[in-house]
Design a protein around this motif. Structure first.
Motif, short mmCIF file in Angstrom:
data_model
loop_
_atom_site.label_atom_id
_atom_site.label_comp_id
_atom_site.label_asym_id
_atom_site.label_seq_id
_atom_site.Cartn_x
_atom_site.Cartn_y
_atom_site.Cartn_z
N ILE A 47 -39.17 11.33 2.72
CA ILE A 47 -39.71 11.34 1.35
C ILE A 47 -41.22 11.19 1.37
O ILE A 47 -41.95 11.91 0.66
N LEU A 48 -41.72 10.29 2.20
CA LEU A 48 -43.18 10.09 2.30
C LEU A 48 -43.87 11.30 2.92
O LEU A 48 -44.98 11.66 2.53
N LYS A 49 -43.22 11.94 3.88
CA LYS A 49 -43.78 13.14 4.49
C LYS A 49 -43.79 14.29 3.49
O LYS A 49 -44.78 15.03 3.40
N THR A 50 -42.73 14.45 2.72
CA THR A 50 -42.66 15.51 1.72
C THR A 50 -43.77 15.35 0.67
O THR A 50 -44.35 16.33 0.22
N ALA A 51 -44.07 14.10 0.32
CA ALA A 51 -45.15 13.82 -0.64
C ALA A 51 -46.52 13.90 0.03
O ALA A 51 -47.54 13.68 -0.61
N LYS A 52 -46.53 14.21 1.33
CA LYS A 52 -47.75 14.33 2.13
C LYS A 52 -48.53 13.02 2.26
O LYS A 52 -49.71 13.01 2.58
N ILE A 53 -47.85 11.90 2.02
CA ILE A 53 -48.48 10.59 2.19
C ILE A 53 -48.52 10.22 3.67
O ILE A 53 -49.38 9.48 4.11
N LEU A 54 -47.58 10.79 4.44
CA LEU A 54 -47.56 10.58 5.89
C LEU A 54 -47.65 11.92 6.60
O LEU A 54 -47.16 12.93 6.10
N ASN A 55 -48.31 11.90 7.74
CA ASN A 55 -48.34 13.05 8.65
C ASN A 55 -47.37 12.76 9.79
O ASN A 55 -47.23 11.61 10.20
N ILE A 63 -41.05 11.31 17.07
CA ILE A 63 -41.97 11.77 16.03
C ILE A 63 -42.61 10.51 15.46
O ILE A 63 -41.92 9.57 15.07
N TYR A 64 -43.93 10.50 15.44
CA TYR A 64 -44.67 9.37 14.90
C TYR A 64 -45.31 9.76 13.58
O TYR A 64 -45.80 10.88 13.43
N TYR A 65 -45.28 8.84 12.66
CA TYR A 65 -45.82 9.06 11.33
C TYR A 65 -47.08 8.22 11.15
O TYR A 65 -47.11 7.05 11.53
N THR A 66 -48.12 8.85 10.59
CA THR A 66 -49.38 8.18 10.33
C THR A 66 -49.75 8.36 8.86
O THR A 66 -49.30 9.30 8.21
N PHE A 67 -50.59 7.47 8.38
CA PHE A 67 -51.03 7.48 6.99
C PHE A 67 -52.00 8.64 6.74
O PHE A 67 -52.91 8.86 7.52
N ASN A 68 -51.79 9.36 5.65
CA ASN A 68 -52.64 10.48 5.26
C ASN A 68 -53.49 10.05 4.06
O ASN A 68 -53.11 10.25 2.92
N LYS A 69 -54.62 9.43 4.34
CA LYS A 69 -55.47 8.87 3.29
C LYS A 69 -55.95 9.94 2.31
O LYS A 69 -55.95 9.71 1.09
N SER A 70 -56.33 11.10 2.80
CA SER A 70 -56.85 12.13 1.91
C SER A 70 -55.79 12.60 0.90
O SER A 70 -56.12 12.88 -0.26
N ALA A 71 -54.54 12.67 1.32
CA ALA A 71 -53.48 13.07 0.38
C ALA A 71 -53.29 12.01 -0.70
O ALA A 71 -53.10 12.35 -1.88
N LEU A 72 -53.34 10.74 -0.33
CA LEU A 72 -53.16 9.68 -1.33
C LEU A 72 -54.35 9.67 -2.30
O LEU A 72 -54.15 9.45 -3.50
N ILE A 73 -55.54 9.92 -1.80
CA ILE A 73 -56.71 10.02 -2.69
C ILE A 73 -56.53 11.18 -3.66
O ILE A 73 -56.81 11.05 -4.86
N ASN A 74 -56.02 12.29 -3.17
CA ASN A 74 -55.76 13.45 -4.02
C ASN A 74 -54.73 13.12 -5.10
O ASN A 74 -54.90 13.48 -6.27
N HIS A 75 -53.66 12.43 -4.72
CA HIS A 75 -52.64 12.01 -5.69
C HIS A 75 -53.27 11.10 -6.74
O HIS A 75 -53.00 11.22 -7.94
N LYS A 76 -54.11 10.17 -6.31
CA LYS A 76 -54.75 9.23 -7.23
C LYS A 76 -55.63 9.97 -8.24
O LYS A 76 -55.61 9.66 -9.43
N GLU A 77 -56.37 10.95 -7.76
CA GLU A 77 -57.23 11.73 -8.66
C GLU A 77 -56.40 12.46 -9.72
O GLU A 77 -56.78 12.50 -10.89
#
Length: 97
Positions: A47-55, A63-77
């Motif tokens: 779910i987090l990957k689909t929302a692009k919050i995780l890479n 498979i390792y998941y990392t935080f996608n800060k730019s996507a969360l900033i985009n969602h916030k905007e």
């Protein structure tokens, strides 16, 4: 995006990754940390990957998941814009009364 942020386990994971408490997480690690089954952890990560919050990055058999800060900033905007429009409309409606 709202669905992705609508679960305490997902919010806790995002916090751990965004704060730097964890650099990356696998399904197995998330299941252990959160006290979940691996299928449940996998579903949360999907779910987090689909929302692009995780890479997702494959390393060996994991498979390792990392935080996608730019996507969360985009969602916030987008959310800020949405609420800005709503408040503007609400303020116009209130002035008419």
């Amino acid at each position: 995006m709202f669905k992705a942020l609508g679960n305490i386990n997902r919010l806790m994971l995002i916090y751990k990754l965004a704060s730097g408490e964890m650099e990356k997480v696998s399904v197995t690690e998330m299941a252990k940390i959160m006290g979940l089954t691996q299928p449940a952890a996998s579903q949360h990560l999907k779910i987090l990957k689909t929302a692009k919050i995780l890479n997702a990055t494959k390393q060996g058999n994991y498979i390792y998941y990392t935080f996608n800060k730019s996507a969360l900033i985009n969602h916030k905007e987008k959310i800020d814009f949405l609420f800005g429009c709503l408040f503007l409309k609400c303020n116009k409606s209130q002035k008419r009364e």
